[in-house]
Design an enzyme around this catalytic site. Structure first.
Site, mmCIF file in Angstrom:
data_model
loop_
_atom_site.group_PDB
_atom_site.id
_atom_site.type_symbol
_atom_site.label_atom_id
_atom_site.label_comp_id
_atom_site.label_asym_id
_atom_site.label_seq_id
_atom_site.Cartn_x
_atom_site.Cartn_y
_atom_site.Cartn_z
ATOM 1 N N TRP A 229 -6.169 -0.173 -4.164
ATOM 2 C CA TRP A 229 -6.116 -0.327 -2.704
ATOM 3 C C TRP A 229 -7.009 0.724 -2.020
ATOM 4 C CZ3 TRP A 229 -1.017 0.548 0.582
ATOM 5 C CH2 TRP A 229 -1.299 0.273 1.930
ATOM 6 N N TYR B 255 -7.869 -5.756 0.192
ATOM 7 C CA TYR B 255 -8.188 -4.321 0.104
ATOM 8 C C TYR B 255 -9.674 -4.093 0.421
ATOM 9 C CZ TYR B 255 -3.703 -3.917 -2.413
ATOM 10 O OH TYR B 255 -2.379 -3.970 -2.779
ATOM 11 N N GLY C 192 -2.107 4.518 -7.526
ATOM 12 C CA GLY C 192 -3.396 4.551 -6.835
ATOM 13 C C GLY C 192 -4.126 5.831 -7.173
ATOM 14 N N ALA C 193 -5.469 5.776 -7.176
ATOM 15 C CA ALA C 193 -6.259 6.993 -7.394
ATOM 16 C C ALA C 193 -7.605 6.817 -6.713
ATOM 17 C CB ALA C 193 -6.457 7.245 -8.879
HETATM 18 N N1 LIG Z 1 1.623 -5.539 -3.171
HETATM 19 C C1 LIG Z 1 1.593 -4.728 -2.146
HETATM 20 O O1 LIG Z 1 1.971 -5.084 -1.009
HETATM 21 C C2 LIG Z 1 1.133 -3.320 -2.352
HETATM 22 C C3 LIG Z 1 1.377 -2.324 -1.384
HETATM 23 C C4 LIG Z 1 0.984 -1.039 -1.658
HETATM 24 C C5 LIG Z 1 0.321 -0.741 -2.847
HETATM 25 N N2 LIG Z 1 0.057 -1.722 -3.761
HETATM 26 C C6 LIG Z 1 -0.650 -1.444 -5.042
HETATM 27 O O2 LIG Z 1 -0.109 -0.298 -5.651
HETATM 28 C C7 LIG Z 1 -1.135 0.701 -5.804
HETATM 29 C C8 LIG Z 1 -0.528 2.063 -5.700
HETATM 30 O O3 LIG Z 1 0.108 2.244 -4.449
HETATM 31 P P1 LIG Z 1 -0.350 3.369 -3.436
HETATM 32 O O4 LIG Z 1 -1.806 3.642 -3.646
HETATM 33 O O5 LIG Z 1 0.176 2.999 -2.116
HETATM 34 O O6 LIG Z 1 0.553 4.590 -3.835
HETATM 35 P P2 LIG Z 1 0.721 5.701 -4.938
HETATM 36 O O7 LIG Z 1 0.214 5.289 -6.266
HETATM 37 O O8 LIG Z 1 2.138 6.079 -4.810
HETATM 38 O O9 LIG Z 1 -0.212 6.848 -4.335
HETATM 39 C C9 LIG Z 1 -1.603 6.823 -4.507
HETATM 40 C C10 LIG Z 1 -2.267 7.881 -3.658
HETATM 41 O O10 LIG Z 1 -1.728 9.157 -3.959
HETATM 42 C C11 LIG Z 1 -2.752 10.136 -3.977
HETATM 43 N N3 LIG Z 1 -2.799 10.644 -5.365
HETATM 44 C C12 LIG Z 1 -2.839 9.923 -6.504
HETATM 45 N N4 LIG Z 1 -2.871 10.725 -7.580
HETATM 46 C C13 LIG Z 1 -2.814 11.966 -7.119
HETATM 47 C C14 LIG Z 1 -2.810 13.220 -7.738
HETATM 48 N N5 LIG Z 1 -2.867 13.332 -9.071
HETATM 49 N N6 LIG Z 1 -2.749 14.321 -6.953
HETATM 50 C C15 LIG Z 1 -2.701 14.197 -5.617
HETATM 51 N N7 LIG Z 1 -2.710 13.030 -4.955
HETATM 52 C C16 LIG Z 1 -2.774 11.931 -5.709
HETATM 53 C C17 LIG Z 1 -4.037 9.438 -3.604
HETATM 54 O O11 LIG Z 1 -4.219 9.474 -2.188
HETATM 55 P P3 LIG Z 1 -4.876 10.717 -1.362
HETATM 56 O O12 LIG Z 1 -5.784 11.450 -2.295
HETATM 57 O O13 LIG Z 1 -5.560 10.052 -0.234
HETATM 58 O O14 LIG Z 1 -3.683 11.528 -0.898
HETATM 59 C C18 LIG Z 1 -3.739 8.006 -4.001
HETATM 60 O O15 LIG Z 1 -4.511 7.061 -3.330
HETATM 61 C C19 LIG Z 1 -2.175 0.316 -4.747
HETATM 62 O O16 LIG Z 1 -3.458 0.859 -5.027
HETATM 63 C C20 LIG Z 1 -2.130 -1.177 -4.840
HETATM 64 O O17 LIG Z 1 -2.853 -1.624 -5.973
HETATM 65 C C21 LIG Z 1 0.461 -2.990 -3.527
#
Ligand SMILES: NC(=O)c1ccc[n+]([C@@H]2O[C@H](COP(=O)([O-])OP(=O)(O)OC[C@H]3O[C@@H](n4cnc5c(N)ncnc54)[C@H](OP(=O)(O)O)[C@@H]3O)[C@@H](O)[C@H]2O)c1
Length: 327
Positions: free
Chosen positions: A21, A61, A281-282
């Site tokens: 995303w 996305y 997410g990353a």
């Molecule tokens: N189906 C749906 O409706 C839906 C909704 C949401 C998400 N998703 C899917 O789920 C995936 C993951 O969700 P998400 O991206 O919302 O949340 P997440 O995995 O909980 O958080 C990801 C975010 O955390 C930060 N991050 C990741 N690793 C890190 C680390 N090692 N140290 C510090 N910060 C770190 C990054 O943002 P920053 O660096 O900007 O802080 C990253 O973009 C999405 O990419 C998407 O594919 C689906």
């Protein structure tokens, strides 16, 4: 990296999936601020080097951009990686977003995703949201036809409640459900997990680190002005201060296992047998390097209880401060 079978399918997903995303970047309603494509591509390639074998993206996305970036990242190695993408959120020439499960719309979304992803087949095609409620059956049946034609291998859904799952399941077996699930959002643990267990539907939770809040590295100044998280209650006061205090307590538990808060948060999600893989997410290689380390991490029961206590305290503090707790 451990693998788990995805529901009723023949696919084995790595316990961690790469969530694409944020690599969609900015310029639309759900943007994450500016994102360098080269860094995104490096992050995806690094994920694959670490043993992650699947990527979750969606047409919406970056309004197609995430899928294009994924295609660039896996050029020449398509057969080594499983691709999951999603339909139902569409946009117009003004970049305004709406929802459609009309059969023609689902079909043309699929064709457009195949093109952007530069592939002949999508391994897992998911309905992103059930918002076009009246046409859930219509859209779901069309995905069935795309499977028969060989354009899609398996069909999944996302953000579905039990009543939506029941309706889809009557038409064809659902392979996977992608719900929100993290320490701070546990609403799926009851009836939804039960339905998935009983129907052999693989659960692939999203936002296990609450979109970055549960990484131990989040701070108030981290967000760019056009990042959607500025508008999210968990990232706003009065919740934010309470949430960051909760993360400080999690750090004490993570230290015990020589893990980071991010790794603890993802391992917590993976503790459930219903979960096939957690989508993290990353935006850069170092982030996925860290979170991939949650696979195989075993947390003792006593610490799960401690996390429950901390969550209870957090809910009370948020309530006193006048905020709301989502489940
Ligand atoms: N189906 C749906 O409706 C839906 C909704 C949401 C998400 N998703 C899917 O789920 C995936 C993951 O969700 P998400 O991206 O919302 O949340 P997440 O995995 O909980 O958080 C990801 C975010 O955390 C930060 N991050 C990741 N690793 C890190 C680390 N090692 N140290 C510090 N910060 C770190 C990054 O943002 P920053 O660096 O900007 O802080 C990253 O973009 C999405 O990419 C998407 O594919 C689906």
């Amino acid at each position: 990296m451990n693998k788990r079978q995805l529901g009723n399918s023949e696919l084995y997903f790595s316990e961690i999936g790469f969530g694409a995303w944020a690599v969609g970047g900015s310029g639309y309603a759900f943007g994450w601020g500016e994102q360098d494509d080269n860094e995104s591509i490096a992050a995806i390639r690094h994920a694959l080097d670490l043993g992650i074998n699947w990527i979750d993206t969606a047409a919406i996305y970056g309004l197609g951009h995430s899928e294009e970036v994924v295609a660039k990242a896996i050029k020449g190695i398509r057969n080594n990686v499983l691709i999951a993408t999603k339909c139902s959120l569409v946009w117009d020439e003004n970049r305004d977003i709406s929802s459609s499960l009309n059969a023609d719309s689902v079909r043309s979304e699929c064709e457009a995703s195949l093109k952007r992803l530069n592939t002949d087949v999508i391994d897992l095609y998911q309905i992103h949201w059930p918002s076009d409620d009246e046409r859930i059956e219509e859209g779901w049946a069309e995905i069935g036809r795309l499977i028969e034609e060989g354009k899609v291998r398996y069909a999944g859904v996302s953000n579905f409640q039990v009543e939506h799952l029941e309706r889809a399941q009557k038409i064809r077996p659902i392979t996977s459900l992608q719900p929100p699930y993290s320490m701070m959002r546990r609403g799926v643990e009851g009836d939804i997990f039960k339905f998935c267990r009983e129907n052999n539907i693989g659960v692939i939770p999203y936002s296990p680190m609450q979109s970055g809040l549960l990484t131990g590295k989040f701070s108030r100044d981290r967000l760019q002005p056009d990042d959607w998280r500025n508008e999210s209650a968990e990232f706003m006061e009065p919740n934010l201060t309470v949430n960051l205090e909760f993360v400080d307590e999690l750090r004490i538990i993570a230290d015990k296992y020589d893990k980071t808060v991010a790794q603890l948060a993802v391992a917590w999600v993976l503790r459930r047998e219903e979960v096939s893989s957690a989508i993290v997410g990353a935006r850069r290689p170092s982030q996925i390097e860290e979170t991939a380390g949650s696979s195989g991490c075993k947390i003792e029961e006593v610490d799960f209880h401690r996390i429950d206590e901390l969550l209870q305290q957090r809910a009370e503090k948020v309530g006193k401060a006048g905020g709301t707790v989502r489940t």
